[in-house]
Scaffold this motif. Structure first.
Motif, PDB file in Angstrom:
ATOM      1  N   MET A   1     -26.819 -26.757 -47.472  1.00  0.00           N
ATOM      2  CA  MET A   1     -25.742 -26.072 -46.761  1.00  0.00           C
ATOM      3  C   MET A   1     -26.241 -24.715 -46.233  1.00  0.00           C
ATOM      4  SD  MET A   1     -22.018 -25.253 -48.219  1.00  0.00           S
ATOM      5  CE  MET A   1     -20.831 -24.329 -47.290  1.00  0.00           C
ATOM      6  N   TYR A   2     -26.673 -23.875 -47.141  1.00  0.00           N
ATOM      7  CA  TYR A   2     -27.234 -22.607 -46.694  1.00  0.00           C
ATOM      8  C   TYR A   2     -28.744 -22.760 -46.620  1.00  0.00           C
ATOM      9  CZ  TYR A   2     -22.678 -21.060 -48.261  1.00  0.00           C
ATOM     10  OH  TYR A   2     -21.348 -20.934 -48.434  1.00  0.00           O
ATOM     11  N   SER A   3     -29.291 -22.209 -45.577  1.00  0.00           N
ATOM     12  CA  SER A   3     -30.724 -22.311 -45.436  1.00  0.00           C
ATOM     13  C   SER A   3     -31.401 -21.243 -46.301  1.00  0.00           C
ATOM     14  CB  SER A   3     -31.099 -22.133 -43.963  1.00  0.00           C
ATOM     15  OG  SER A   3     -32.482 -22.008 -43.872  1.00  0.00           O
ATOM     16  N   LYS A   6     -34.527 -19.695 -44.749  1.00  0.00           N
ATOM     17  CA  LYS A   6     -34.217 -18.735 -43.694  1.00  0.00           C
ATOM     18  C   LYS A   6     -33.739 -17.397 -44.289  1.00  0.00           C
ATOM     19  CE  LYS A   6     -31.397 -18.281 -39.587  1.00  0.00           C
ATOM     20  NZ  LYS A   6     -30.103 -18.625 -39.059  1.00  0.00           N
ATOM     21  N   THR A   7     -32.934 -17.492 -45.367  1.00  0.00           N
ATOM     22  CA  THR A   7     -32.428 -16.268 -46.004  1.00  0.00           C
ATOM     23  C   THR A   7     -33.574 -15.479 -46.632  1.00  0.00           C
ATOM     24  OG1 THR A   7     -30.404 -17.489 -46.476  1.00  0.00           O
ATOM     25  CG2 THR A   7     -30.684 -15.405 -47.614  1.00  0.00           C
ATOM     26  N   GLU A  10     -35.376 -13.736 -44.007  1.00  0.00           N
ATOM     27  CA  GLU A  10     -34.629 -12.538 -43.580  1.00  0.00           C
ATOM     28  C   GLU A  10     -34.862 -11.387 -44.541  1.00  0.00           C
ATOM     29  OE1 GLU A  10     -30.898 -14.809 -41.347  1.00  0.00           O
ATOM     30  OE2 GLU A  10     -30.484 -13.392 -42.962  1.00  0.00           O
ATOM     31  N   VAL A  11     -34.871 -11.694 -45.844  1.00  0.00           N
ATOM     32  CA  VAL A  11     -35.128 -10.645 -46.858  1.00  0.00           C
ATOM     33  C   VAL A  11     -36.508 -10.035 -46.625  1.00  0.00           C
ATOM     34  CG1 VAL A  11     -35.494 -10.215 -49.320  1.00  0.00           C
ATOM     35  CG2 VAL A  11     -33.578 -11.632 -48.584  1.00  0.00           C
ATOM     36  N   ILE A  13     -38.238  -9.978 -43.827  1.00  0.00           N
ATOM     37  CA  ILE A  13     -38.242  -9.186 -42.583  1.00  0.00           C
ATOM     38  C   ILE A  13     -37.625  -7.808 -42.841  1.00  0.00           C
ATOM     39  CG2 ILE A  13     -37.251  -9.014 -40.259  1.00  0.00           C
ATOM     40  CD1 ILE A  13     -37.455 -12.119 -40.122  1.00  0.00           C
ATOM     41  N   LEU A  14     -36.478  -7.806 -43.544  1.00  0.00           N
ATOM     42  CA  LEU A  14     -35.810  -6.528 -43.840  1.00  0.00           C
ATOM     43  C   LEU A  14     -36.695  -5.639 -44.705  1.00  0.00           C
ATOM     44  CD1 LEU A  14     -32.250  -7.945 -44.487  1.00  0.00           C
ATOM     45  CD2 LEU A  14     -32.798  -6.246 -42.764  1.00  0.00           C
ATOM     46  N   VAL A  17     -39.417  -4.165 -42.496  1.00  0.00           N
ATOM     47  CA  VAL A  17     -38.857  -3.128 -41.616  1.00  0.00           C
ATOM     48  C   VAL A  17     -38.532  -1.873 -42.436  1.00  0.00           C
ATOM     49  CG1 VAL A  17     -36.895  -2.531 -40.123  1.00  0.00           C
ATOM     50  CG2 VAL A  17     -37.950  -4.784 -39.948  1.00  0.00           C
ATOM     51  N   GLY A  18     -37.911  -2.067 -43.604  1.00  0.00           N
ATOM     52  CA  GLY A  18     -37.559  -0.929 -44.470  1.00  0.00           C
ATOM     53  C   GLY A  18     -38.780  -0.130 -44.873  1.00  0.00           C
TER      54      GLY A  18
END
Lengths: 215, 208
Positions: A1-3, A6-7, A10-11, A13-14, A17-18
């Motif tokens: 259901m939740y990818s 992908k999540t 995203e963590v 990537i953040l 960037v942080g």
């Protein structure tokens, strides 16, 4: 259901960037930057310090005031600090290896003609805001955490001073100890600097001369 | 998961854009607290040292945490407000809260023991960027924030998310040959479905 993949991406990537933003800002900011490898909490240690369990029998004297230069091993053994402090209701002053001055001794130095002549110097190790709200009259400020802003002026005074009395808030404040470690790093002989554990709290509560703003 | 999923779907489906409000509020809170820490990282460094959770030697770990953590909070907050990398931002914030909250609790308990205080009287500056706080209120607040962070992770709503708008635009452009507008002309059965599904029926795509 939740990818999940992908999540997690995203963590990551953040996170990248942080970290990139943090490193950039820390590198370009003019003040209050944190040095990656500096040990901000190094209390230092006198090279001649005896083991705490070995009471030394020959207190060194400076200006005829023997208690000024007793290392902590002796003070603890004689009950002047350590056990007495730990038993009191007030927060215990953290352990260190520097010479201490009690309130009466600090007052004696403060009122001495040498201090008036600039031979002895008081150093406030708190931050600029606390210093400007009130400090021991005549004390210069040297914030250990922003030492690069203060070190030139501090060394100007410290290299020629006979006694350097370093204080911070009092209680469990450790900033004065960190500043003593800085002084030792800059080759100021440890015989010349003294911690005032009572610090600003004791000095101001006892109605001693204070000054607001800058010196 | 299905139970939680259905609750989340119902919350997502209410007419007020609750998921948007939640993620914006959470984002603004973390931007605010992150800025407060980033303004004076040395104060934050002193605060995190009081927990004793990180080794003081080598100093790199403490210093790096003081440098990076505030900006990580700000970046995640911005992500939530803008709806970019929303799930990752929610998860990162959730993970941070899972570390901070027990640390605050343990420090409060040790202060209780040291000073003989009642739990409800313990008060200190937890280094959270919000100054001195009553700790039981802070713990309660963190629990609510954690729940909101989990909502942003598991919510299927993509209202006001530029990513959703971009994906939808691409799909409609491909399938209908004209630029689409978000949340328009999506059949009802697809609007409620998972965000990764195409808004047009299978077989109709790429036919121009």
């Amino acid at each position: 259901m939740y990818s999940v993949r992908k999540t997690v991406l995203e963590v990551l990537i953040l996170g990248v960037v942080g970290v990139a933003v943090a490193v950039t800002v820390n590198a370009v900011r003019a003040s209050s930057s944190v040095k990656w490898s500096r040990d901000y909490f190094d209390k230092g240690k006198r090279p001649d310090l005896p083991a705490p369990s070995t009471p030394a029998s020959s207190p060194t004297t400076t200006s005829g005031k023997a208690t000024f230069v007793e290392p902590i091993g002796e003070l603890a053994a004689t009950g002047k600090i350590g056990a007495v402090k730990q038993a009191s209701a007030a927060p215990a002053h953290p352990q260190h290896s520097y010479q201490e001055m009690k309130f009466e001794q600090v007052v004696a130095v403060f009122n001495s003609p040498e201090t008036a002549a600039g031979v002895n110097v008081f150093v406030d190790a708190r931050d600029v805001q606390a210093y400007e709200e009130g400090h021991i009259a005549g004390a210069i400020q040297a914030d250990h955490y922003r030492l690069e802003d203060y070190i030139d002026r501090l060394l100007d005074y410290a290299e020629s001073a006979e006694k350097i009395i370093v204080y911070c808030n009092g209680g469990n404040c450790e900033d004065s100890m960190f500043l003593c470690a800085d002084l030792m790093d800059f080759d100021i002989p440890y015989e010349r600097f003294f911690l005032y554990p009572g610090g600003w709290e004791e000095w101001s509560k006892k109605g001693m001369p204070v000054k607001k703003g800058c010196e | 998961m299905s139970g939680n999923g259905s609750i989340l779907r119902r919350l997502d489906a209410v007419s007020i854009p609750l998921p948007v409000i939640v993620r914006v509020l959470l984002g603004v809170y973390f931007i605010y607290s992150g800025i407060n820490k980033a303004i004076d990282p040395i104060d934050f460094l002193k605060a995190i040292r009081t927990y004793g959770a990180l080794p003081e030697s080598p100093p790199f770990f403490l210093n790096a945490t003081a440098i990076v953590l505030p900006w990580l909070e700000i970046v995640c907050g911005v992500g939530l407000v803008l709806g970019v990398l929303r799930r990752g931002a929610g998860l990162t914030i959730g993970l941070m809260l899972c570390v901070f909250t027990p640390a605050i609790l343990f420090r409060a308990l040790s202060m209780m023991n040291e000073q003989g205080l009642s739990f409800f009287a313990v008060e200190f500056d937890c280094g959270c960027g919000t100054g001195r706080e009553i700790i039981w209120i802070k713990l309660l607040k963190n629990t609510v924030l954690l729940l909101l962070a989990l909502w942003t992770v598991f919510s299927t709503s993509r209202v006001w998310e530029p990513g959703a708008w971009f994906c939808h635009r691409q799909r409609t452009t491909r399938s209908m040959g004209r630029p689409g507008r978000p949340y328009e002309d999506v059949p009802a059965e697809h609007a409620e479905s998972s965000d990764n599904r195409s808004p047009v029926p299978v077989g109709a795509s790429d036919t121009g």
